[in-house]
Write an enzyme that holds these catalytic residues in place. Structure first.
Site, mmCIF file in Angstrom:
data_model
loop_
_atom_site.group_PDB
_atom_site.id
_atom_site.type_symbol
_atom_site.label_atom_id
_atom_site.label_comp_id
_atom_site.label_asym_id
_atom_site.label_seq_id
_atom_site.Cartn_x
_atom_site.Cartn_y
_atom_site.Cartn_z
ATOM 1 N NE ARG A 164 1.102 12.351 7.328
ATOM 2 C CZ ARG A 164 1.309 13.452 7.678
ATOM 3 N NH1 ARG A 164 0.515 14.358 7.928
ATOM 4 N NH2 ARG A 164 2.457 13.782 7.538
ATOM 5 N NE ARG B 54 -6.888 4.468 5.651
ATOM 6 C CZ ARG B 54 -6.047 5.331 6.568
ATOM 7 N NH1 ARG B 54 -6.385 5.322 7.611
ATOM 8 N NH2 ARG B 54 -5.074 5.639 5.930
ATOM 9 C CG ASP C 124 3.388 1.430 9.490
ATOM 10 O OD1 ASP C 124 2.906 2.345 10.159
ATOM 11 O OD2 ASP C 124 3.514 1.511 8.095
ATOM 12 N NE ARG D 167 0.605 10.260 10.277
ATOM 13 C CZ ARG D 167 0.293 9.154 9.721
ATOM 14 N NH1 ARG D 167 -1.119 8.733 9.721
ATOM 15 N NH2 ARG D 167 1.026 8.648 8.812
ATOM 16 N N PRO D 168 1.812 16.837 11.116
ATOM 17 C CG PRO D 168 3.325 18.298 11.909
ATOM 18 C CD PRO D 168 2.572 16.876 12.198
ATOM 19 C CB VAL D 169 2.102 18.410 5.368
ATOM 20 C CG1 VAL D 169 1.144 17.013 5.627
ATOM 21 C CG2 VAL D 169 0.924 19.666 5.379
ATOM 22 C CG ASP D 170 6.111 20.779 9.626
ATOM 23 O OD1 ASP D 170 5.595 19.806 9.956
ATOM 24 O OD2 ASP D 170 7.092 21.084 10.259
ATOM 25 C CD GLN D 171 10.091 19.389 8.449
ATOM 26 O OE1 GLN D 171 11.355 19.237 7.831
ATOM 27 N NE2 GLN D 171 9.992 20.050 9.288
ATOM 28 C CB CYS E 32 -3.894 6.663 11.024
ATOM 29 S SG CYS E 32 -4.492 5.185 10.338
ATOM 30 C CB ILE F 270 7.627 7.121 14.143
ATOM 31 C CG1 ILE F 270 9.087 6.218 14.101
ATOM 32 C CG2 ILE F 270 7.335 7.728 12.729
ATOM 33 C CD1 ILE F 270 10.084 6.720 13.559
ATOM 34 C CE LYS G 38 -1.620 1.681 3.968
ATOM 35 N NZ LYS G 38 -1.179 3.211 4.233
ATOM 36 C CG ASN G 39 2.598 2.616 3.449
ATOM 37 O OD1 ASN G 39 1.360 2.943 3.475
ATOM 38 N ND2 ASN G 39 3.164 2.649 4.674
HETATM 39 C C1 UD1 Z 1 4.328 7.040 6.035
HETATM 40 C C2 UD1 Z 1 3.541 5.609 5.887
HETATM 41 C C3 UD1 Z 1 3.002 5.142 7.320
HETATM 42 C C4 UD1 Z 1 4.253 4.993 8.445
HETATM 43 C C5 UD1 Z 1 5.028 6.279 8.382
HETATM 44 C C6 UD1 Z 1 6.440 6.251 9.238
HETATM 45 C C7 UD1 Z 1 2.500 5.820 4.043
HETATM 46 C C8 UD1 Z 1 1.435 5.974 2.901
HETATM 47 N N1 UD1 Z 1 2.416 5.852 5.084
HETATM 48 O O1 UD1 Z 1 3.512 7.934 6.704
HETATM 49 O O2 UD1 Z 1 2.449 3.974 7.274
HETATM 50 O O3 UD1 Z 1 3.588 4.720 9.744
HETATM 51 O O4 UD1 Z 1 5.498 6.686 7.052
HETATM 52 O O5 UD1 Z 1 7.001 5.291 8.687
HETATM 53 O O6 UD1 Z 1 3.660 5.621 3.385
HETATM 54 N N2 UD1 Z 1 6.089 15.109 10.211
HETATM 55 C C9 UD1 Z 1 6.221 16.218 10.629
HETATM 56 N N3 UD1 Z 1 6.111 17.175 9.598
HETATM 57 C C10 UD1 Z 1 5.984 16.705 8.360
HETATM 58 C C11 UD1 Z 1 6.066 15.348 8.002
HETATM 59 C C12 UD1 Z 1 6.094 14.328 9.129
HETATM 60 O O7 UD1 Z 1 6.178 16.724 11.799
HETATM 61 O O8 UD1 Z 1 5.725 17.572 7.543
HETATM 62 C C13 UD1 Z 1 6.175 13.837 11.473
HETATM 63 C C14 UD1 Z 1 4.945 12.968 11.660
HETATM 64 O O9 UD1 Z 1 3.914 13.662 12.303
HETATM 65 C C15 UD1 Z 1 5.652 11.811 12.330
HETATM 66 C C16 UD1 Z 1 6.914 11.912 11.582
HETATM 67 O O10 UD1 Z 1 7.207 12.870 11.146
HETATM 68 O O11 UD1 Z 1 5.596 12.022 13.595
HETATM 69 C C17 UD1 Z 1 6.973 10.853 10.573
HETATM 70 O O12 UD1 Z 1 5.990 10.864 9.459
HETATM 71 P P1 UD1 Z 1 6.213 10.600 8.038
HETATM 72 O O13 UD1 Z 1 7.259 9.826 7.868
HETATM 73 O O14 UD1 Z 1 6.029 11.821 7.088
HETATM 74 O O15 UD1 Z 1 4.998 9.708 7.735
HETATM 75 P P2 UD1 Z 1 4.101 9.459 6.476
HETATM 76 O O16 UD1 Z 1 4.649 9.788 5.351
HETATM 77 O O17 UD1 Z 1 2.841 10.376 6.901
#
Ligand code: UD1
Length: 419
Positions: free
Chosen positions: A92, A398, A306, A121-125, A116, A328, A22-23
């Site tokens: 997400r 999912r 995961d 889980r922000p998207v600031d990065q 979930c 994480i 899936k990922n």
């Molecule tokens: C992906 C996986 C998810 C897995 C996770 C960690 C997919 C579809 N999902 O989620 O199954 O659990 O990787 O291996 O591939 N963060 C920030 N700002 C950002 C981005 C991330 O603070 O802009 C934080 C998140 O809140 C979290 C950590 O960084 O605490 C890791 O998140 P990230 O690796 O981005 O996870 P996803 O890509 O959402």
């Protein structure tokens, strides 16, 4: 709402075919937006999240079909760059269309994601990285508006933390940028390598695969190709956990043993016999009770977050006690109260949990709280005495293809009930 009714106490034995990840499938689908000729992705798992993203891409005007395990897309009909809240809120990973839309069309309006409830889980990065390539970004009324005049410009991106989705978004955007982009502190998950390999097949120039520094030399256009999604390492680990949980012997096929070494080592530490082939892994628990194993979740190649819930479930019936640190996500122990309802002995303090194994779990009505947590409850139910009802299994749908059929094939007594 669908529920699973599971009769515990059966030893699982047999073979199970692992689906595409899936990922990996989700970023590969988002990358179809970058192709200026038809593209075909095979070994796509039939999952709710995949359907959501296919719908979202269709909503952009892309001609996209999803038959069997194959998605075919043709972007020549794309006529808008808008990803609405109604679709994005359920998943997400929808944010992954942001980079490709912006890179190819200079414009994107994408809702801020949901997904979930395992942390903020922000998207600031993601946004910071796209700004580093010259994008103008604003967030208004829950939507990210991104714009660039002409092409994105290659640049240096340094992530403050390891982010899987952030790395994927910027990798796709950088593939079409003008000049060289260096991505530092990049995630190294196998799904990123899978994405990079498909982009390379589409004509992208990417170096540093499997390392934390990716160097992307932008090209003017990317073409279609045919690509097969990598095996799902988390699904693989989940079914091996079912063997460990029930004292059984399960062979996972169509998978890749090199993708989950950190998890396999933990199974061996439990006392399981793990045999690896080219594209299969077999776990034999030989009727024994597993030893509880301690671990910390960390970015790949360390132990994946995961798999945390599933191995916690195995520890719940293990010999001795184990500590689990979740590094994480800040809110990823929601399965603990549910496992406790089934008799597990787990103490949580912040992001650490101490699990003291009990000899026997007992059936109870429980509720799935997120995708991987839902599998941990299924595992607990498989080992428990009595009949467990697992509610809210839409979470499991999912991310796990044909889960009840696959478990039934291994001898589990599980049925889906709708109320
Ligand atoms: C992906 C996986 C998810 C897995 C996770 C960690 C997919 C579809 N999902 O989620 O199954 O659990 O990787 O291996 O591939 N963060 C920030 N700002 C950002 C981005 C991330 O603070 O802009 C934080 C998140 O809140 C979290 C950590 O960084 O605490 C890791 O998140 P990230 O690796 O981005 O996870 P996803 O890509 O959402």
């Amino acid at each position: 709402m669908d529920k699973f009714l599971i009769q515990g106490g059966r030893t699982l034995n047999g073979e199970v075919r692992i689906s595409g990840a899936k990922n990996a499938a989700l970023p590969l689908l988002a990358a179809t937006i970058l192709a200026d000729s038809p593209i075909q992705i095979t070994n796509v798992p039939n999952l709710k999240d995949v359907n959501t993203l296919v719908q979202l891409i269709a909503g952009l005007g892309v001609t996209i079909s999803y038959k069997g395990d194959t998605v075919s897309a043709d972007t020549s009909t794309l006529d808008n760059q808008f990803a609405p809240y109604e679709l994005v809120k359920t998943m997400r990973a929808s944010i992954l269309v942001l980079g490709p839309l912006l890179a190819r069309y200079g414009e994107a309006k994408v809702s801020l994601p949901g997904g979930c409830a395992i942390g903020s889980r922000p998207v600031d990065q993601h946004l910071k990285a796209l700004e580093a390539l010259g994008a103008t970004i604003s967030v208004e009324n829950g939507y990210v508006h991104a714009h660039i005049d002409g092409r994105l410009k290659g640049g240096e991106v340094v992530f403050d933390m390891v982010t899987v989705g952030g790395t994927e978004n910027i990798l796709m955007a950088a593939a079409l940028a003008d000049g060289v982009t260096v991505i530092r502190n990049a995630a190294r998950e196998p799904e990123i390598t899978d994405l990079a390999q498909m982009l390379i097949k589409m004509g992208a120039k990417i170096e540093g695969l499997d390392t934390d520094t990716l160097t992307v030399t932008g090209v003017e256009s990317l073409h279609g190709c045919e690509y097969a999604v990598v095996a799902d390492r988390i699904e693989t680990g989940s079914y091996l956990a079912a063997a460990a949980m029930t004292g059984g012997r399960v062979k996972t096929t169509h998978t890749d043993p090199t993708l989950l070494e950190a998890v396999l080592e933990k199974f061996e530490e439990m006392g399981a016999e793990v045999t690896r082939g080219d594209d299969w892994i077999e776990l034999d628990m030989q009727g024994k009770r597993p030893k509880a194993v301690s671990f910390r979740t960390l970015p790949h190649p360390d132990f994946p977050t995961d798999m945390q819930a599933q191995i916690m479930a195995v520890n719940a019936i293990g010999r001795g006690f184990a500590t689990i640190s979740e590094t994480i996500f800040e809110n990823r122990f929601m399965h603990v109260p549910e496992l406790s309802r089934m008799g597990a002995n787990i103490q949580v303090e912040g992001n650490d949990a101490v699990v003291t194994g009990v000899e026997q779990l007992s059936a109870a009505p429980v509720m799935a709280t997120d995708l991987r947590a839902s599998f941990s409850l299924v595992l607990a139910a498989l080992a428990a005495q009595g009949e467990t009802l697992v509610d809210r299994i839409y979470h499991i749908d999912r991310g796990y293809e044909n889960v009840e059929a696959k478990l039934q094939g291994l001898g589990a007594i599980i049925k889906r009930v709708s109320e």
